[in-house]
Design a protein around this motif. Structure first.
Motif, PDB file in Angstrom:
ATOM      1  N   ALA A 100       0.907  -1.445  -0.249  1.00  0.00           N
ATOM      2  CA  ALA A 100       0.158   0.292  -0.012  1.00  0.00           C
ATOM      3  C   ALA A 100       0.530   1.362  -0.023  1.00  0.00           C
ATOM      4  O   ALA A 100       0.555   2.297  -0.641  1.00  0.00           O
ATOM      5  CB  ALA A 100      -1.131  -0.272   1.465  1.00  0.00           C
ATOM      6  N   LEU A 101       2.015   0.976   0.507  1.00  0.00           N
ATOM      7  CA  LEU A 101       2.881   1.999   0.313  1.00  0.00           C
ATOM      8  C   LEU A 101       3.564   2.256  -1.068  1.00  0.00           C
ATOM      9  O   LEU A 101       3.587   4.255  -0.814  1.00  0.00           O
ATOM     10  CB  LEU A 101       3.633   2.337   2.069  1.00  0.00           C
ATOM     11  CG  LEU A 101       3.171   2.496   2.955  1.00  0.00           C
ATOM     12  CD1 LEU A 101       4.369   1.787   4.636  1.00  0.00           C
ATOM     13  CD2 LEU A 101       2.287   3.624   4.053  1.00  0.00           C
ATOM     14  N   GLU A 102       4.041   1.348  -1.024  1.00  0.00           N
ATOM     15  CA  GLU A 102       4.873   1.405  -2.749  1.00  0.00           C
ATOM     16  C   GLU A 102       3.580   2.378  -3.534  1.00  0.00           C
ATOM     17  O   GLU A 102       4.288   2.699  -4.658  1.00  0.00           O
ATOM     18  CB  GLU A 102       5.066   0.096  -2.720  1.00  0.00           C
ATOM     19  CG  GLU A 102       6.118  -0.358  -1.967  1.00  0.00           C
ATOM     20  CD  GLU A 102       6.432  -2.054  -2.834  1.00  0.00           C
ATOM     21  OE1 GLU A 102       6.032  -2.386  -3.200  1.00  0.00           O
ATOM     22  OE2 GLU A 102       7.488  -2.221  -2.038  1.00  0.00           O
ATOM     23  N   LEU A 103       2.308   1.936  -3.341  1.00  0.00           N
ATOM     24  CA  LEU A 103       1.341   2.227  -4.138  1.00  0.00           C
ATOM     25  C   LEU A 103       1.436   3.836  -4.400  1.00  0.00           C
ATOM     26  O   LEU A 103       0.746   4.622  -5.334  1.00  0.00           O
ATOM     27  CB  LEU A 103       0.116   2.011  -4.562  1.00  0.00           C
ATOM     28  CG  LEU A 103      -0.072  -0.017  -4.532  1.00  0.00           C
ATOM     29  CD1 LEU A 103      -1.264  -0.446  -4.260  1.00  0.00           C
ATOM     30  CD2 LEU A 103       0.274   0.227  -6.603  1.00  0.00           C
ATOM     31  N   GLY A 104       1.930   4.361  -3.424  1.00  0.00           N
ATOM     32  CA  GLY A 104       1.528   6.487  -3.547  1.00  0.00           C
ATOM     33  C   GLY A 104       0.752   6.940  -2.861  1.00  0.00           C
ATOM     34  O   GLY A 104       0.111   7.942  -3.240  1.00  0.00           O
ATOM     35  N   VAL A 105      -0.292   6.498  -2.410  1.00  0.00           N
ATOM     36  CA  VAL A 105      -1.597   6.458  -2.331  1.00  0.00           C
ATOM     37  C   VAL A 105      -1.522   7.888  -1.019  1.00  0.00           C
ATOM     38  O   VAL A 105      -0.161   7.432  -0.468  1.00  0.00           O
ATOM     39  CB  VAL A 105      -2.770   5.425  -1.776  1.00  0.00           C
ATOM     40  CG1 VAL A 105      -4.289   6.415  -1.034  1.00  0.00           C
ATOM     41  CG2 VAL A 105      -3.517   4.474  -2.780  1.00  0.00           C
ATOM     42  N   PRO A 106      -1.679   8.737  -1.222  1.00  0.00           N
ATOM     43  CA  PRO A 106      -1.550  10.410   0.325  1.00  0.00           C
ATOM     44  C   PRO A 106      -1.906   9.310   1.336  1.00  0.00           C
ATOM     45  O   PRO A 106      -1.275   9.833   1.916  1.00  0.00           O
ATOM     46  CB  PRO A 106      -2.523  11.096  -0.278  1.00  0.00           C
ATOM     47  CG  PRO A 106      -2.354  10.623  -1.709  1.00  0.00           C
ATOM     48  CD  PRO A 106      -3.004   9.311  -1.678  1.00  0.00           C
ATOM     49  N   ARG A 107      -2.437   8.748   1.825  1.00  0.00           N
ATOM     50  CA  ARG A 107      -2.691   8.056   3.063  1.00  0.00           C
ATOM     51  C   ARG A 107      -3.019   6.440   3.345  1.00  0.00           C
ATOM     52  O   ARG A 107      -3.908   6.552   1.945  1.00  0.00           O
ATOM     53  CB  ARG A 107      -3.887   8.871   3.674  1.00  0.00           C
ATOM     54  CG  ARG A 107      -3.720  10.328   4.269  1.00  0.00           C
ATOM     55  CD  ARG A 107      -4.489  11.137   5.449  1.00  0.00           C
ATOM     56  NE  ARG A 107      -6.113  10.650   4.792  1.00  0.00           N
ATOM     57  CZ  ARG A 107      -6.847  11.577   4.791  1.00  0.00           C
ATOM     58  NH1 ARG A 107      -6.557  12.413   6.193  1.00  0.00           N
ATOM     59  NH2 ARG A 107      -8.361  11.633   4.389  1.00  0.00           N
ATOM     60  N   VAL A 108      -2.977   5.673   3.956  1.00  0.00           N
ATOM     61  CA  VAL A 108      -3.157   4.451   4.814  1.00  0.00           C
ATOM     62  C   VAL A 108      -3.542   4.343   5.631  1.00  0.00           C
ATOM     63  O   VAL A 108      -3.441   4.534   6.599  1.00  0.00           O
ATOM     64  CB  VAL A 108      -1.926   3.579   4.221  1.00  0.00           C
ATOM     65  CG1 VAL A 108      -2.172   2.215   4.507  1.00  0.00           C
ATOM     66  CG2 VAL A 108      -1.628   3.986   2.464  1.00  0.00           C
ATOM     67  N   ALA A 109      -4.428   3.721   5.757  1.00  0.00           N
ATOM     68  CA  ALA A 109      -5.377   3.084   7.329  1.00  0.00           C
ATOM     69  C   ALA A 109      -5.775   2.122   6.857  1.00  0.00           C
ATOM     70  O   ALA A 109      -5.980   0.983   6.784  1.00  0.00           O
ATOM     71  CB  ALA A 109      -6.480   3.955   7.334  1.00  0.00           C
ATOM     72  N   MET A 110      -4.825   0.502   8.078  1.00  0.00           N
ATOM     73  CA  MET A 110      -5.101  -0.870   8.428  1.00  0.00           C
ATOM     74  C   MET A 110      -5.072  -0.992   9.613  1.00  0.00           C
ATOM     75  O   MET A 110      -4.281  -0.395  10.847  1.00  0.00           O
ATOM     76  CB  MET A 110      -3.630  -1.460   8.483  1.00  0.00           C
ATOM     77  CG  MET A 110      -3.057  -1.041   6.911  1.00  0.00           C
ATOM     78  SD  MET A 110      -3.713  -2.015   5.378  1.00  0.00           S
ATOM     79  CE  MET A 110      -2.686  -1.687   4.131  1.00  0.00           C
ATOM     80  N   LEU A 111      -6.551  -1.528   9.786  1.00  0.00           N
ATOM     81  CA  LEU A 111      -6.961  -2.516  10.765  1.00  0.00           C
ATOM     82  C   LEU A 111      -5.709  -3.188  11.900  1.00  0.00           C
ATOM     83  O   LEU A 111      -6.402  -4.153  10.750  1.00  0.00           O
ATOM     84  CB  LEU A 111      -8.380  -2.276  10.801  1.00  0.00           C
ATOM     85  CG  LEU A 111      -9.054  -2.823  12.485  1.00  0.00           C
ATOM     86  CD1 LEU A 111      -9.516  -2.060  13.295  1.00  0.00           C
ATOM     87  CD2 LEU A 111     -10.543  -3.225  11.794  1.00  0.00           C
ATOM     88  N   LEU A 112      -4.898  -3.529  12.499  1.00  0.00           N
ATOM     89  CA  LEU A 112      -4.638  -3.998  13.165  1.00  0.00           C
ATOM     90  C   LEU A 112      -4.688  -4.577  14.761  1.00  0.00           C
ATOM     91  O   LEU A 112      -5.704  -3.574  15.571  1.00  0.00           O
ATOM     92  CB  LEU A 112      -3.317  -4.029  12.680  1.00  0.00           C
ATOM     93  CG  LEU A 112      -2.894  -4.217  11.311  1.00  0.00           C
ATOM     94  CD1 LEU A 112      -1.429  -3.019  10.693  1.00  0.00           C
ATOM     95  CD2 LEU A 112      -3.140  -5.027  10.689  1.00  0.00           C
TER      96      LEU A 112
END
Length: 186
Positions: A100-112
């Protein structure tokens, strides 16, 4: 035979749908979401439906996430409850975050799980990652199964922001606070 969790058979591909209140909790902290993407939409699209109920444009996909080279058009946020992988080690969730970080989307939120950032082998995602913005600790446990079982894990949203500067923050939210979200349209 599938491994049992809390006395229940494990779901194929870890297809545990995300109930509304954890998504609402995340929205109390995110600010404006232009267009969200759940790359783990497992069919019923509960996470995407919750975002839609809040007036957020969202898309869910079920294609193999690791084969996707570009996110859907105009996505501002990846919001996802990723699979952990076999056992409780979280290798597949690590791969989801990295991709997800490699895809370059401005924000990433993961439920963990709340302690996901505690592993020394994950420092590249948290301690040594300048885009790691922080985590939102859910103070109520998520119930993944119908029936009499009680949840045993604590969860948090872990967030990264391409434009994040400074130290990561840690915040806390209860289910009641999430469900009282101002402007809630559900």
């Amino acid at each position: 035979m599938s491994q049992r969790v809390s006395g229940y058979e494990r779901k194929p591909d870890e297809g545990y749908e995300t109930v509304a209140w954890p998504v609402l909790a995340l929205l109390t902290q995110l600010g404006k979401v232009r267009r969200a993407w759940d790359p783990c939409d497992r069919g019923s699209g509960q996470l995407v439906a919750t975002l839609h109920s809040q007036g957020i444009e969202a898309v869910g996909t079920s294609k193999d996430f690791f084969t996707i080279a570009e996110p859907p058009l105009d996505v501002s946020d990846v919001i996802c409850n990723p699979p952990y992988g076999e056992g409780r080690r979280g290798e597949e969730a690590v791969r989801f975050i990295e991709h997800a970080l490699e895809l370059g989307v401005p924000r990433v939120a993961m439920l963990l799980r709340n302690d996901f950032d505690s592993a020394i082998s994950r420092q590249h995602l948290f301690r040594h990652n300048p885009t790691f913005a922080g985590k939102l600790v859910l103070l109520n446990r998520i119930k993944w199964f119908d029936g009499p079982s009680s949840p045993s894990d604590n969860h948090a949203w872990f967030c990264w922001g391409r434009d994040h500067r400074g130290e990561p923050s840690i915040r806390y939210v209860t289910r009641a606070e999430a469900e009282a979200l101002p402007g809630r349209r559900t």
